[in-house]
Design an enzyme around this catalytic site. Structure first.
Site, short mmCIF file in Angstrom:
data_model
loop_
_atom_site.label_atom_id
_atom_site.label_comp_id
_atom_site.label_asym_id
_atom_site.label_seq_id
_atom_site.Cartn_x
_atom_site.Cartn_y
_atom_site.Cartn_z
N ARG A 1 -36.45 18.33 -67.10
CA ARG A 1 -36.71 18.15 -65.61
C ARG A 1 -38.25 17.51 -65.42
NH1 ARG A 1 -32.02 18.72 -64.99
NH2 ARG A 1 -30.90 20.42 -64.05
N GLY B 1 -29.19 22.59 -65.93
CA GLY B 1 -30.20 23.04 -65.23
C GLY B 1 -29.82 23.90 -64.05
N GLU C 1 -37.53 12.64 -57.53
CA GLU C 1 -36.50 11.71 -57.65
C GLU C 1 -35.83 11.27 -56.27
OE1 GLU C 1 -33.86 13.65 -60.72
OE2 GLU C 1 -35.46 13.58 -62.06
N HIS D 1 -32.88 9.22 -64.35
CA HIS D 1 -31.93 10.68 -64.47
C HIS D 1 -30.58 10.28 -64.68
CE1 HIS D 1 -32.23 15.08 -63.46
NE2 HIS D 1 -31.31 14.77 -64.35
#
Length: 354
Positions: free
Chosen positions: A271, A112, A300, A319
């Site tokens: 995401r 990303g 996060e 994550h």
């Protein structure tokens, strides 16, 4: 003839390293900044063979990244020809201003790149590279893990284990099967394709996918191209494997959740902002859908008192999609080789089109 051949080999052995040394000497005056103290040694080795490498002594994640690392990076970045970005903290205009006009590349060590300020990079003529594909297998494994965790009610069952109070009975805490299900993939890129491949042995009834266009790889995978509305209506599992863009932000929202089956399970390995978490909370709380499995959230880390974490039908991981030693090393080496190519006049291996 043999003596002549040996002499030629000896000449090559002498002159070739000298040429390579000369080239390395030419690039050693180029400064490359690494944004975090945990960049893998395999990537550092590639960079240090060619350039002068400067690395912050701080971790560029979490609060340390927002404070100590940011200040250190602002001090270190002037004169850098490339920036190896190891974080989801944004690449700010302030950082780019401080770097100077010689900055040629930002190499983000991630698939990303929504944190990379694309408009600003484009306006300055700075190239951007990312690290797709090398992390597809690891992220796909986590996606399958989330499917199992959400479908088989891992959150509730682990809570029983921790409490030492197990629900005993033939009809207690029953979950759903992947076997016989329809799995919908939103974004059949490298990660989406890897998910389908890993589910091949689970006796999935049907794979469907949606995106901007049909994928040539889909036929061999047995995946059918459908509209997004068709995918939402048909799928028992909905896997989000798309990048975060203005178009995809909150693509899972009150409206799209309302189009899903009551037994639908949403899986997000993209995401956090692909999902409107308020709408997801309501849908899970009211049992409008069956469950969700998330490896990514907003923010996060997710605060420990966040209301999402009160839901028994939500399975959350911190994550860890690409978090294997092999994958993180591969990502580092790919990012480093993008820097080598960018600063020696060669095409980027994995460019991001700005």
């Amino acid at each position: 003839m043999i003596a002549h051949y040996v002499a030629v080999l000896a000449l090559v052995a002498v002159t070739l390293p000298a040429s390579c040394v000369a080239n390395n000497t030419m690039t050693k005056n180029l400064k490359v900044l690494v944004s975090s103290n945990d960049f893998p040694a395999s990537g550092l080795k590639v960079l240090e063979e060619h350039f002068t490498v400067v690395q912050t002594k701080y971790l560029n994640f979490g609060e340390e990244g927002r404070t100590l690392a940011k200040e250190d990076l602002l001090k270190l970045i002037p004169g850098s020809s490339a920036l190896v970005w190891l974080s989801h903290h944004p690449i700010s205009k302030e950082l780019l201003d401080r770097a100077g006009p010689q900055l040629k590349l930002v190499a983000t060590v991630s698939a990303g790149y929504n944190h990379c300020n694309l408009d600003e990079l484009k306006a300055r003529g700075i190239k951007l590279s990312n690290t797709p594909n090398v992390l597809a297998s690891a992220v796909a494994e986590i996606a399958v893990g989330l499917m199992l965790g959400a479908a088989r009610r891992f959150t509730e069952n682990l809570d029983q284990v921790h409490k030492g109070d197990w629900e005993i009975g033939f009809d207690k805490v029953l979950g759903q099967d992947i076997r016989g299900s329809t799995v919908g993939i939103i974004g059949l890129g490298g990660i989406g394709q890897a998910v389908v491949k890993r589910l091949a042995g689970f006796e999935v009834s049907k794979f469907v996918y949606t995106g901007h266009r049909e994928k040539p790889e889909a036929k061999a995978l047995g995946a059918e191209f459908v509209t997004q509305d068709q995918l939402l209506a048909q799928s028992d599992f909905i896997v989000l494997a798309v990048p975060l863009t203005n178009e995809t932000k909150h693509m899972i929202n009150k409206d799209t959740l309302g189009k899903m089956k009551s037994n639908a399970i949403v899986i997000n390995v993209g995401r956090g902002d692909l999902v409107d978490q308020e709408a997801l909370y309501d849908a899970l709380k009211n049992k409008q859908i069956y469950a969700a499995g998330l490896d990514v959230t907003t923010p996060e880390p997710l605060p420990k008192d966040h209301k999402l974490l009160t839901l028994p039908n939500l399975f959350v991981l911190p994550h860890i999609g690409s978090a294997t030693e092999r994958t993180r090393s591969d990502m580092a080496v790919l990012a480093a080789n993008n820097v080598v190519n960018a600063l020696t006049g060669k095409p980027l291996l994995t460019p991001v089109n700005l």
